[in-house]
Design a protein around this motif. Structure first.
Motif, PDB file in Angstrom:
ATOM      1  N   UNK A  97       0.804  -1.214   0.000  1.00 14.33           N
ATOM      2  CA  UNK A  97       0.000   0.000   0.000  1.00 14.33           C
ATOM      3  C   UNK A  97       0.844   1.274   0.000  1.00 14.33           C
ATOM      4  N   UNK A  98       2.145   1.134   0.119  1.00 12.26           N
ATOM      5  CA  UNK A  98       3.031   2.281  -0.041  1.00 12.26           C
ATOM      6  C   UNK A  98       3.014   2.682  -1.521  1.00 12.26           C
ATOM      7  N   UNK A  99       2.713   3.926  -1.861  1.00 12.33           N
ATOM      8  CA  UNK A  99       2.674   4.322  -3.279  1.00 12.33           C
ATOM      9  C   UNK A  99       3.967   4.031  -4.027  1.00 12.33           C
ATOM     10  N   UNK A 100       5.092   4.014  -3.317  1.00 15.72           N
ATOM     11  CA  UNK A 100       6.366   3.760  -3.970  1.00 15.72           C
ATOM     12  C   UNK A 100       6.618   2.274  -4.242  1.00 15.72           C
ATOM     13  N   UNK A 101       5.666   1.424  -3.868  1.00 18.20           N
ATOM     14  CA  UNK A 101       5.761   0.012  -4.233  1.00 18.20           C
ATOM     15  C   UNK A 101       5.706  -0.142  -5.747  1.00 18.20           C
ATOM     16  N   UNK A 102       4.887   0.682  -6.384  1.00 15.69           N
ATOM     17  CA  UNK A 102       4.788   0.723  -7.850  1.00 15.69           C
ATOM     18  C   UNK A 102       4.518  -0.650  -8.445  1.00 15.69           C
ATOM     19  N   UNK A 103       3.656  -1.402  -7.772  1.00 18.71           N
ATOM     20  CA  UNK A 103       3.315  -2.729  -8.272  1.00 18.71           C
ATOM     21  C   UNK A 103       4.448  -3.727  -8.178  1.00 18.71           C
ATOM     22  N   UNK A 104       5.496  -3.391  -7.436  1.00 15.34           N
ATOM     23  CA  UNK A 104       6.663  -4.268  -7.308  1.00 15.34           C
ATOM     24  C   UNK A 104       7.792  -3.905  -8.255  1.00 15.34           C
ATOM     25  N   UNK A 105       7.567  -2.912  -9.112  1.00 14.35           N
ATOM     26  CA  UNK A 105       8.572  -2.536 -10.118  1.00 14.35           C
ATOM     27  C   UNK A 105       9.211  -1.189  -9.780  1.00 14.35           C
ATOM     28  N   UNK A 109      12.520  -1.013  -8.583  1.00 11.62           N
ATOM     29  CA  UNK A 109      13.974  -1.136  -8.591  1.00 11.62           C
ATOM     30  C   UNK A 109      14.582  -0.216  -9.650  1.00 11.62           C
ATOM     31  N   UNK A 110      15.719   0.411  -9.400  1.00 15.52           N
ATOM     32  CA  UNK A 110      16.663   0.124  -8.318  1.00 15.52           C
ATOM     33  C   UNK A 110      16.350   0.800  -6.992  1.00 15.52           C
ATOM     34  N   UNK A 111      15.275   1.531  -6.890  1.00 14.82           N
ATOM     35  CA  UNK A 111      14.906   2.032  -5.569  1.00 14.82           C
ATOM     36  C   UNK A 111      14.811   3.550  -5.542  1.00 14.82           C
ATOM     37  N   UNK A 112      14.597   4.100  -4.314  1.00 12.80           N
ATOM     38  CA  UNK A 112      14.608   3.397  -3.031  1.00 12.80           C
ATOM     39  C   UNK A 112      13.367   2.559  -2.746  1.00 12.80           C
ATOM     40  N   UNK A 113      12.278   2.809  -3.450  1.00 13.80           N
ATOM     41  CA  UNK A 113      11.109   1.960  -3.290  1.00 13.80           C
ATOM     42  C   UNK A 113      10.304   2.258  -2.043  1.00 13.80           C
ATOM     43  N   UNK A 114       9.489   1.285  -1.602  1.00 15.89           N
ATOM     44  CA  UNK A 114       8.519   1.512  -0.524  1.00 15.89           C
ATOM     45  C   UNK A 114       9.145   1.431   0.866  1.00 15.89           C
ATOM     46  N   UNK A 115      10.033   2.360   1.165  1.00 17.90           N
ATOM     47  CA  UNK A 115      10.742   2.288   2.443  1.00 17.90           C
ATOM     48  C   UNK A 115       9.817   2.574   3.621  1.00 17.90           C
ATOM     49  N   UNK A 116       8.803   3.415   3.419  1.00 18.15           N
ATOM     50  CA  UNK A 116       7.866   3.691   4.506  1.00 18.15           C
ATOM     51  C   UNK A 116       7.066   2.433   4.829  1.00 18.15           C
ATOM     52  N   UNK A 117       6.547   1.789   3.794  1.00 21.02           N
ATOM     53  CA  UNK A 117       5.779   0.561   4.006  1.00 21.02           C
ATOM     54  C   UNK A 117       6.614  -0.552   4.603  1.00 21.02           C
ATOM     55  N   UNK A 118       7.849  -0.686   4.138  1.00 21.78           N
ATOM     56  CA  UNK A 118       8.725  -1.719   4.689  1.00 21.78           C
ATOM     57  C   UNK A 118       9.024  -1.430   6.154  1.00 21.78           C
ATOM     58  N   UNK A 119       9.210  -0.167   6.491  1.00 21.76           N
ATOM     59  CA  UNK A 119       9.438   0.182   7.885  1.00 21.76           C
ATOM     60  C   UNK A 119       8.244  -0.151   8.766  1.00 21.76           C
ATOM     61  N   UNK A 120       7.039   0.094   8.275  1.00 17.13           N
ATOM     62  CA  UNK A 120       5.843  -0.263   9.038  1.00 17.13           C
ATOM     63  C   UNK A 120       5.752  -1.780   9.207  1.00 17.13           C
ATOM     64  N   UNK A 121       6.049  -2.507   8.131  1.00 19.30           N
ATOM     65  CA  UNK A 121       6.025  -3.969   8.208  1.00 19.30           C
ATOM     66  C   UNK A 121       6.990  -4.467   9.280  1.00 19.30           C
ATOM     67  N   UNK A 122       8.160  -3.861   9.328  1.00 18.32           N
ATOM     68  CA  UNK A 122       9.142  -4.282  10.327  1.00 18.32           C
ATOM     69  C   UNK A 122       8.678  -3.950  11.737  1.00 18.32           C
ATOM     70  N   UNK A 123       8.015  -2.818  11.915  1.00 12.43           N
ATOM     71  CA  UNK A 123       7.491  -2.481  13.243  1.00 12.43           C
ATOM     72  C   UNK A 123       6.470  -3.530  13.697  1.00 12.43           C
ATOM     73  N   UNK A 124       5.590  -3.928  12.779  1.00 10.76           N
ATOM     74  CA  UNK A 124       4.602  -4.954  13.117  1.00 10.76           C
ATOM     75  C   UNK A 124       5.306  -6.254  13.481  1.00 10.76           C
ATOM     76  N   UNK A 125       6.234  -6.675  12.630  1.00 13.46           N
ATOM     77  CA  UNK A 125       6.927  -7.939  12.846  1.00 13.46           C
ATOM     78  C   UNK A 125       7.696  -7.933  14.150  1.00 13.46           C
ATOM     79  N   UNK A 126       8.433  -6.848  14.395  1.00 14.73           N
ATOM     80  CA  UNK A 126       9.285  -6.829  15.587  1.00 14.73           C
ATOM     81  C   UNK A 126       8.463  -6.865  16.870  1.00 14.73           C
ATOM     82  N   UNK A 127       7.278  -6.281  16.817  1.00 20.61           N
ATOM     83  CA  UNK A 127       6.402  -6.358  17.991  1.00 20.61           C
ATOM     84  C   UNK A 127       6.027  -7.801  18.289  1.00 20.61           C
TER      85      UNK A 127
END
Length: 352
Positions: free
Chosen positions: A180-188, A190-208
């Motif tokens: 759902x991060x707009x920078x995901x761009x459907x997975x395309x 690369x080379x980036x930086x890409x969905x860093x906000x969404x990845x950071x949220x995912x990591x917060x969920x996981x680490x909890x």
């Protein structure tokens, strides 16, 4: 590793696996141990001459340790779909552009197939043990069920025979945060930086989920970051933040700096699909056919892979398989930080 036709009908024309090794393989190729990483791990399990930095299971592998590299040839691959040298979404496709959204869905069985080819490439004829925690434990079980003739012993720490509905639910929240991060761009992206906000949220969920409620409360409680007041007023804007927020921000930033979002989604969904009983008559039937030694450990405070799930796994494995308890206040990550508690028991159970 050559081309790979995935379990679900995908195709990779040329697969590469990054790996590290310790020790020396015997002439018969049978003194080998396979160590498998968790979701965002890599092949660097322990230090060695080429890379003296500490590995993620430094207490496990090395001269005189539970997995003694003076005796055993230890192999640690980076899983298919990863971003530390193995073929994944950020890798170039045949047209030279990154795979991105074209990278196929892969399962843990696909990963095991590439690791089997790695064993063949290295001349390994049998594993004295296949050892892993969390996602690594799930892959270890897939190895034992898929290739029982090659696996003399299996060790599963803080993992299960199949992903539960709750584990899938937590994982789905993480993959959605990335997508759902707009920078995901459907997975395309690369080379980036890409969905860093969404990845950071995912990591917060996981680490909890990797840490226990008691640990978070004991370390942080409702304390403010620094001298700031994080509360503001009930009716007014909030000022400052809580210490636990700073902690999660730090964990997110560390992962974003080193991990590809596409690989995070790929590996998370591979783990969501984990079920050793799929197509084999169910978990009980699949595990009943494994003739080798088994070691099972659980973390007493784990709220992601509950100890009761380890107990069920142990009951379904042939023979009398005890569940070894790692006592740790921190939760799931205790299998990494407190491994020494069960090192000798693992060594004895697997005849290492």
């Amino acid at each position: 590793m050559g081309e790979l036709h995935t379990e679900t009908g995908g195709h990779l024309p040329d697969v590469r696996l990054a790996y590290e090794t310790w020790g020396t393989l015997d002439a018969d190729g049978a003194n080998a141990v396979l160590v498998l990483h968790a979701l965002t791990g890599d092949a660097h399990v322990a230090s060695h001459r080429a890379d003296p930095s500490a590995g993620w299971w430094e207490e496990l592998v090395g001269p005189g340790r539970a997995v003694d590299t003076d005796r055993w040839f230890v192999v640690a691959p980076n899983m298919l779909g990863g971003c530390d040298g193995s073929t994944g979404p950020s890798s170039p496709a045949p047209d030279g552009a990154p795979w991105g959204s074209r990278f196929p869905f892969v399962t843990l069985r696909d990963a095991v197939e590439t690791e089997r080819r790695l064993a063949e490439h290295l001349g390994v004829t049998a594993w004295q043990a296949v050892i892993g925690g969390s996602m690594g434990g799930a892959r270890a079980l897939e190895w034992a069920v898929t290739h029982p003739e090659m696996v003399r012993g299996v060790a599963v720490l803080a993992s299960t025979a199949c992903s539960s509905a709750e584990q899938i639910a937590w994982a789905q929240a993480q993959t959605q945060a990335v997508r759902l991060d707009p920078d995901w761009a459907g997975g395309d992206y690369h080379p980036g930086p890409g969905p860093v906000v969404g990845l950071g949220i995912a990591r917060r969920i996981a680490h909890t989920t990797y840490r226990s409620a008691a640990e978070l409360e004991g370390r942080f409680g409702r304390a403010a970051q620094g001298a700031e007041n994080p509360f503001g007023t009930v009716a007014g804007p909030r000022a400052g933040r809580y210490q636990v927020e700073s902690y999660l921000d730090h964990q997110a930033a560390k992962l974003v700096d080193r991990f590809d979002a596409g690989s995070y989604v790929t590996l998370t969904e591979a783990l969501m699909s984990h079920d050793v009983g799929r197509g084999r008559g169910g978990v009980e039937a699949a595990l009943a056919g494994y003739p080798g030694r088994a070691f099972v450990a659980a973390v007493d405070s784990d709220r992601l892979y509950f100890p009761a799930e380890s107990e069920r796994l142990a009951r379904l494995l042939p023979g009398e398989v005890p569940v070894h308890t790692i006592a740790s206040p921190i939760g799931h990550d205790g299998f990494l930080t407190e491994y020494a508690q069960v090192a000798e028991e693992l060594k004895a159970a697997l005849e290492l």
